[in-house]
Design a protein around this motif. Structure first.
Motif, PDB file in Angstrom:
ATOM      1  N   MET A   1       0.851  -1.193   0.000  1.00 28.05           N
ATOM      2  CA  MET A   1       0.000   0.000   0.000  1.00 28.05           C
ATOM      3  C   MET A   1       0.888   1.245   0.000  1.00 28.05           C
ATOM      4  O   MET A   1       1.917   1.301   0.655  1.00 28.05           O
TER       5      MET A   1
ATOM      6  N   GLN B   1       2.573   4.729   0.734  1.00 30.53           N
ATOM      7  CA  GLN B   1       2.797   5.542   1.929  1.00 30.53           C
ATOM      8  C   GLN B   1       3.446   6.852   1.485  1.00 30.53           C
ATOM      9  O   GLN B   1       4.639   7.081   1.661  1.00 30.53           O
TER      10      GLN B   1
ATOM     11  N   ASP C   1      -7.495   8.759   5.364  1.00 28.14           N
ATOM     12  CA  ASP C   1      -6.315   8.055   5.879  1.00 28.14           C
ATOM     13  C   ASP C   1      -6.695   6.853   6.734  1.00 28.14           C
ATOM     14  O   ASP C   1      -6.013   5.814   6.710  1.00 28.14           O
TER      15      ASP C   1
ATOM     16  N   LYS D   1      -5.478   4.010   4.524  1.00 23.42           N
ATOM     17  CA  LYS D   1      -4.073   3.836   4.906  1.00 23.42           C
ATOM     18  C   LYS D   1      -3.888   3.240   6.292  1.00 23.42           C
ATOM     19  O   LYS D   1      -2.757   3.095   6.747  1.00 23.42           O
TER      20      LYS D   1
END
Length: 273
Positions: free
Chosen positions: A1, A3, A246, A250
């Protein structure tokens, strides 16, 4: 993923997508294929691919109206695509026509497909930038209705959408809201003194959606300023929307989202995680 860096710099590309399978009919009596000029902001630093946010502008407006908010999302590490709806935008032939609103959810799905196709082309201008499994829709006013429809309403549902951000929007009646497994998390924002879309309509869509869902009430705020030029409330909107993205895209802690919504005198965040 991916960043990416928190303060990524911004690149901008413009695409001229044309859906020839459907027709745009304008108030001046002319018609033609649905042309969707789409402004795509993307981080120029950080590790691609990045999540995609498709933003839908409001009635009689254009994407550049919201450039501060769209820039904030891009700097936070998101590809942000903002199509110009052919009939509801401020420069439409003969003037903006709200009767075309029902056609906009399909415009959004068309734009998503075109963007993903561009991302796949090895020589394309978006190649490798988009994480096709992390797609959000967002919108303000009629654009919020459009985004909500694409994420939740039976007739317009696009299963590729994973998150929805509805800014002073509403539902597109009379379509039912689908309560489905893994329903996209919702963040709804609403000014408590909005004279155009009353606070009750955002409350209704918030109640209709399944968990997880959040509602940001902007105290004493109107319809457009908290997303454009009311700097104090815009800062809250930026902070909360980025924290929401986020958290779900994330893996950022939920406490950061809840903390972002604490703004005494300016805003209140209702949380149903």
């Amino acid at each position: 993923m991916a960043q990416p860096a928190r303060q990524a710099t911004i690149g901008l590309r413009v695409f001229h997508f044309v859906d020839r399978s459907r027709t745009a009919r304008f108030r001046n009596g002319t018609s033609g294929p649905r042309r969707l000029t789409t402004y795509v902001r993307y981080p120029t630093t950080g590790r691609a691919p990045f999540p995609l946010v498709v933003f839908c502008h409001g009635f009689d407006l254009v994407p550049r109206t919201y450039e501060r908010l769209l820039d904030a999302w891009t700097r936070a590490g998101y590809v942000v695509a903002a199509p110009v709806f052919p009939v509801e935008n401020a420069d439409a032939p003969g003037g903006a026509d709200e009767a075309d609103l029902v056609n906009q959810p399909e415009d959004v799905s068309f734009v998503i497909s075109q963007l993903l196709s561009a991302d796949r082309r090895p020589q394309g201008r978006l190649h490798g930038l988009i994480d096709r499994d992390q797609i959000a829709v967002a919108g303000h006013s009629d654009g919020g209705e459009t985004a909500f429809a694409v994420a939740y309403e039976r007739r317009y549902l696009d299963w590729r959408v994973r998150l929805a951000l509805v800014l002073s929007g509403a539902r597109l009646p009379p379509e039912p809201v689908i309560q489905r497994h893994a329903s996209p998390p919702l963040l709804a924002a609403q000014g408590s003194a909005d004279p155009i879309n009353p606070a009750r309509v955002t409350r209704e869509l918030f109640l209709a959606a399944a968990r997880p869902k959040y509602m940001l009430t902007l105290l004493g705020s109107g319809h457009l300023p908290p997303y454009t030029d009311d700097r104090r409330r815009l800062a809250v909107v930026e902070r909360v929307t980025v924290a929401f993205l986020d958290h779900y895209f994330k893996g950022a802690p939920l406490r950061r989202l809840l903390a972002a919504g604490r703004a005494p005198g300016l805003a209140r965040l209702t949380s149903r995680p």
